[in-house]
Design a protein around this motif. Structure first.
Motif, PDB file in Angstrom:
ATOM      1  N   ASP A   1      73.700  49.635  22.243  1.00 26.56           N
ATOM      2  CA  ASP A   1      75.019  49.970  22.546  1.00 26.56           C
ATOM      3  C   ASP A   1      75.109  49.930  24.076  1.00 26.56           C
ATOM      4  N   LYS A   2      73.805  49.645  24.793  1.00 30.28           N
ATOM      5  CA  LYS A   2      73.760  49.729  26.346  1.00 30.28           C
ATOM      6  C   LYS A   2      74.146  48.423  26.921  1.00 30.28           C
ATOM      7  N   GLY A   3      74.276  47.377  26.140  1.00 35.98           N
ATOM      8  CA  GLY A   3      74.756  46.111  26.891  1.00 35.98           C
ATOM      9  C   GLY A   3      73.422  45.128  27.283  1.00 35.98           C
ATOM     10  N   VAL A   4      72.248  45.565  27.258  1.00 37.27           N
ATOM     11  CA  VAL A   4      71.101  44.664  27.569  1.00 37.27           C
ATOM     12  C   VAL A   4      70.644  44.069  26.263  1.00 37.27           C
ATOM     13  N   PHE A   5      70.182  44.871  25.211  1.00 35.43           N
ATOM     14  CA  PHE A   5      69.766  44.394  24.215  1.00 35.43           C
ATOM     15  C   PHE A   5      70.794  43.290  23.460  1.00 35.43           C
ATOM     16  N   SER A   6      70.382  42.202  22.936  1.00 33.69           N
ATOM     17  CA  SER A   6      71.091  41.200  22.602  1.00 33.69           C
ATOM     18  C   SER A   6      70.745  40.701  20.848  1.00 33.69           C
ATOM     19  N   LYS A   7      71.730  40.418  20.259  1.00 35.50           N
ATOM     20  CA  LYS A   7      71.935  40.089  19.040  1.00 35.50           C
ATOM     21  C   LYS A   7      72.347  38.598  18.820  1.00 35.50           C
ATOM     22  N   GLU A   8      72.070  37.722  20.069  1.00 35.04           N
ATOM     23  CA  GLU A   8      72.193  36.291  19.685  1.00 35.04           C
ATOM     24  C   GLU A   8      70.961  35.484  19.293  1.00 35.04           C
ATOM     25  N   TYR A   9      70.705  35.640  18.113  1.00 34.26           N
ATOM     26  CA  TYR A   9      69.447  35.124  17.604  1.00 34.26           C
ATOM     27  C   TYR A   9      69.928  33.923  17.006  1.00 34.26           C
ATOM     28  N   LYS A  10      70.962  33.311  16.497  1.00 33.15           N
ATOM     29  CA  LYS A  10      71.334  31.991  16.321  1.00 33.15           C
ATOM     30  C   LYS A  10      71.343  31.143  17.639  1.00 33.15           C
ATOM     31  N   ASN A  11      71.437  31.596  18.827  1.00 40.24           N
ATOM     32  CA  ASN A  11      71.477  31.067  20.169  1.00 40.24           C
ATOM     33  C   ASN A  11      70.364  31.299  20.844  1.00 40.24           C
ATOM     34  N   TRP A  12      69.259  31.363  20.089  1.00 38.75           N
ATOM     35  CA  TRP A  12      68.015  31.398  20.755  1.00 38.75           C
ATOM     36  C   TRP A  12      67.943  32.640  21.971  1.00 38.75           C
ATOM     37  N   GLY A  13      68.758  33.770  21.617  1.00 38.27           N
ATOM     38  CA  GLY A  13      68.529  34.484  22.695  1.00 38.27           C
ATOM     39  C   GLY A  13      68.723  36.009  22.179  1.00 38.27           C
ATOM     40  N   GLY A  14      68.310  36.361  20.890  1.00 32.63           N
ATOM     41  CA  GLY A  14      68.291  37.696  20.236  1.00 32.63           C
ATOM     42  C   GLY A  14      67.038  38.447  20.794  1.00 32.63           C
ATOM     43  N   THR A  15      67.092  39.726  20.914  1.00 31.57           N
ATOM     44  CA  THR A  15      66.073  40.569  21.419  1.00 31.57           C
ATOM     45  C   THR A  15      65.325  40.932  19.945  1.00 31.57           C
ATOM     46  N   ILE A  16      63.857  40.482  20.054  1.00 26.83           N
ATOM     47  CA  ILE A  16      62.988  40.576  19.054  1.00 26.83           C
ATOM     48  C   ILE A  16      62.020  41.944  19.358  1.00 26.83           C
ATOM     49  N   HIS A  17      61.426  42.049  20.622  1.00 30.35           N
ATOM     50  CA  HIS A  17      61.009  43.473  20.755  1.00 30.35           C
ATOM     51  C   HIS A  17      61.212  43.743  22.103  1.00 30.35           C
ATOM     52  N   THR A  18      60.779  45.196  22.256  1.00 32.42           N
ATOM     53  CA  THR A  18      60.873  45.749  23.600  1.00 32.42           C
ATOM     54  C   THR A  18      59.284  46.294  24.046  1.00 32.42           C
ATOM     55  N   SER A  19      59.179  45.912  24.875  1.00 35.44           N
ATOM     56  CA  SER A  19      57.573  46.042  25.577  1.00 35.44           C
ATOM     57  C   SER A  19      57.737  47.111  26.814  1.00 35.44           C
ATOM     58  N   THR A  20      56.931  48.054  26.676  1.00 37.87           N
ATOM     59  CA  THR A  20      56.824  48.815  28.160  1.00 37.87           C
ATOM     60  C   THR A  20      55.423  49.105  28.694  1.00 37.87           C
ATOM     61  N   TYR A  21      55.367  49.075  29.898  1.00 41.34           N
ATOM     62  CA  TYR A  21      53.813  48.899  30.365  1.00 41.34           C
ATOM     63  C   TYR A  21      54.049  50.290  31.464  1.00 41.34           C
ATOM     64  N   GLN A  22      53.107  50.968  31.537  1.00 37.51           N
ATOM     65  CA  GLN A  22      52.577  52.052  32.442  1.00 37.51           C
ATOM     66  C   GLN A  22      51.392  51.691  33.026  1.00 37.51           C
ATOM     67  N   PRO A  23      51.246  51.155  34.149  1.00 43.58           N
ATOM     68  CA  PRO A  23      50.024  50.679  34.978  1.00 43.58           C
ATOM     69  C   PRO A  23      49.223  51.893  35.277  1.00 43.58           C
ATOM     70  N   ASN A  24      49.847  53.041  35.988  1.00 45.88           N
ATOM     71  CA  ASN A  24      49.089  54.195  36.169  1.00 45.88           C
ATOM     72  C   ASN A  24      48.290  54.818  34.950  1.00 45.88           C
ATOM     73  N   GLU A  25      48.889  55.082  33.865  1.00 45.81           N
ATOM     74  CA  GLU A  25      48.474  55.504  32.703  1.00 45.81           C
ATOM     75  C   GLU A  25      47.750  54.879  31.817  1.00 45.81           C
ATOM     76  N   LEU A  26      48.006  53.578  32.037  1.00 43.96           N
ATOM     77  CA  LEU A  26      47.482  52.351  31.070  1.00 43.96           C
ATOM     78  C   LEU A  26      47.870  52.557  29.838  1.00 43.96           C
ATOM     79  N   LYS A  27      49.082  53.004  29.588  1.00 50.51           N
ATOM     80  CA  LYS A  27      49.741  53.026  28.347  1.00 50.51           C
ATOM     81  C   LYS A  27      50.799  51.749  27.928  1.00 50.51           C
ATOM     82  N   VAL A  28      50.807  51.568  26.764  1.00 45.23           N
ATOM     83  CA  VAL A  28      51.838  50.433  26.394  1.00 45.23           C
ATOM     84  C   VAL A  28      52.770  51.181  25.062  1.00 45.23           C
ATOM     85  N   TRP A  29      54.114  50.672  25.328  1.00 44.37           N
ATOM     86  CA  TRP A  29      54.915  51.161  24.395  1.00 44.37           C
ATOM     87  C   TRP A  29      55.411  49.608  23.720  1.00 44.37           C
ATOM     88  N   PHE A  30      55.706  49.763  22.331  1.00 41.66           N
ATOM     89  CA  PHE A  30      56.285  48.558  21.740  1.00 41.66           C
ATOM     90  C   PHE A  30      57.079  48.683  20.503  1.00 41.66           C
TER      91      PHE A  30
END
Length: 348
Positions: free
Chosen positions: A276-305
């Motif tokens: 509901d924030k406007g960034v995530f997309s559901k345009e899968y048929k138009n080659w533009g739907g959000t499949i995953h969200t990745s997060t990277y924290q360089p200082n902690e070397l932690k990754v979210w997925f």
């Protein structure tokens, strides 16, 4: 809603052995079968030159050539087919979306594409022969959609356009080469200036110093700017942009609208992953739907997925893995609001 998954691939060893192991994994998989079917329906618009591909890969990332050799020996198909499907040089790709937002100590990235391109492989790789340890989702097995390395360099890319291509590497192979070979943003920018680019893409890089750079890379020019958010258009090389940019600007404005609340990694993740924030997309048929969200924290070397929207992310401690402690999970699961087929899960 569709239940989907990504397999977690963990490997420590040489590039050749990594390629051989993965070749055995995918040899009889939907990934390979669907790709073969796709090539039966359309002839490739390019020619594979083994010697040329080997020479240029050895110039920038010799380990990846060894990985391709391992894939070749395991899958037991002609090397030209292996290079066409996994080599990432002079090949064609489809259009896509994607959005990236960064803070001082994090990068959050939405990967927007068509489900039939998604291979559902999330990789932890620690090479014993050459290059840095990396983590991130795979594209075409050898490539990386986004990722981070053991030095804390994080990278993601956004599509601009595919017109007027030249001989060069495609986005996911470029991402892999930079992550394996560059320790910081300065080295990444230098390599992105040197690598020949097949298409026009923005590459967003962030390291432990906390300053994000956007590398606007086309087959004709590479230019650098600083910003903490990026979608699917160039700001400096405007002549490279597509004509229709409404969706790109819409997602950019959504990030600008919410950025004052996205001051920490969790709130930034929610801004990108909440539907509901406007960034995530559901345009899968138009080659533009959000499949995953990745997060990277360089200082902690932690990754979210997270797979799909409105999800609670899986959080991995990459430093722990580098130190020799394997991830206990075998798969990451999620839910996507589509009925389209995924390349790794079913016949397309």
């Amino acid at each position: 809603m569709k239940q989907i998954y990504s397999d977690i691939i963990q490997f420590r060893g040489t590039h050749y052995d990594f390629g051989f192991m993965q070749g055995k994994q995918i040899k009889d998989s939907f990934i390979v079968k669907n790709r073969k079917k796709a090539w039966k329906l359309r002839e490739p618009k390019f020619q594979i030159d083994k010697s040329e591909t080997k020479q240029i890969l050895n110039e920038f990332a010799p380990g990846i050539w060894e990985e391709l050799e391992g894939l070749h020996d395991a899958i037991e198909e002609p090397i030209e087919s292996i290079l066409r499907d996994y080599g990432g040089y002079r090949v064609e790709i489809e259009r896509s979306g994607c959005s990236i937002f960064t803070g001082k100590d994090f990068m959050v990235r939405n990967y927007d594409y068509h489900p039939k391109t998604y291979e559902g492989r999330y990789s932890f790789f620690q090479p014993y022969d050459d290059g840095f340890a990396t983590v991130g989702p795979q594209q075409r097995v050898t490539g990386r959609m986004d990722g981070m390395n053991e030095k804390g360099l994080a990278l993601g890319y956004n599509s601009i356009q595919r017109k007027k291509p030249k001989d060069g590497f495609v986005c996911h192979m470029i991402s892999r080469m930079v992550l394996e070979n560059c320790a910081n943003v300065d080295e990444a920018i230098a390599m992105l200036k040197e690598i020949p680019h097949r298409h026009s893409f923005s590459y967003i890089v962030l390291d432990k110093k906390g300053e994000a750079y956007i590398v606007e890379a086309s087959p004709r020019s590479v230019q650098i700017r600083q910003s903490n958010m990026c979608t699917n258009h160039f700001e400096l090389q405007k002549s490279e942009n597509k004509r229709y940019l409404d969706d790109s600007y819409r997602r950019l404005e959504a990030m600008k609208k919410h950025q004052n609340q996205a001051t920490d990694v969790y709130q930034a993740f929610r801004m990108m992953n909440d539907t509901d924030k406007g960034v995530f997309s559901k345009e899968y048929k138009n080659w533009g739907g959000t499949i995953h969200t990745s997060t990277y924290q360089p200082n902690e070397l932690k990754v979210w997925f997270a797979l799909g929207g409105d999800q609670k992310p899986i959080i991995f401690d990459f430093q722990e893995w580098i130190d020799g402690n394997d991830i206990s999970l075998n798969q990451i699961t999620g839910e996507i609001d589509t009925n389209l087929s995924f390349a790794h899960m079913e016949k397309i």
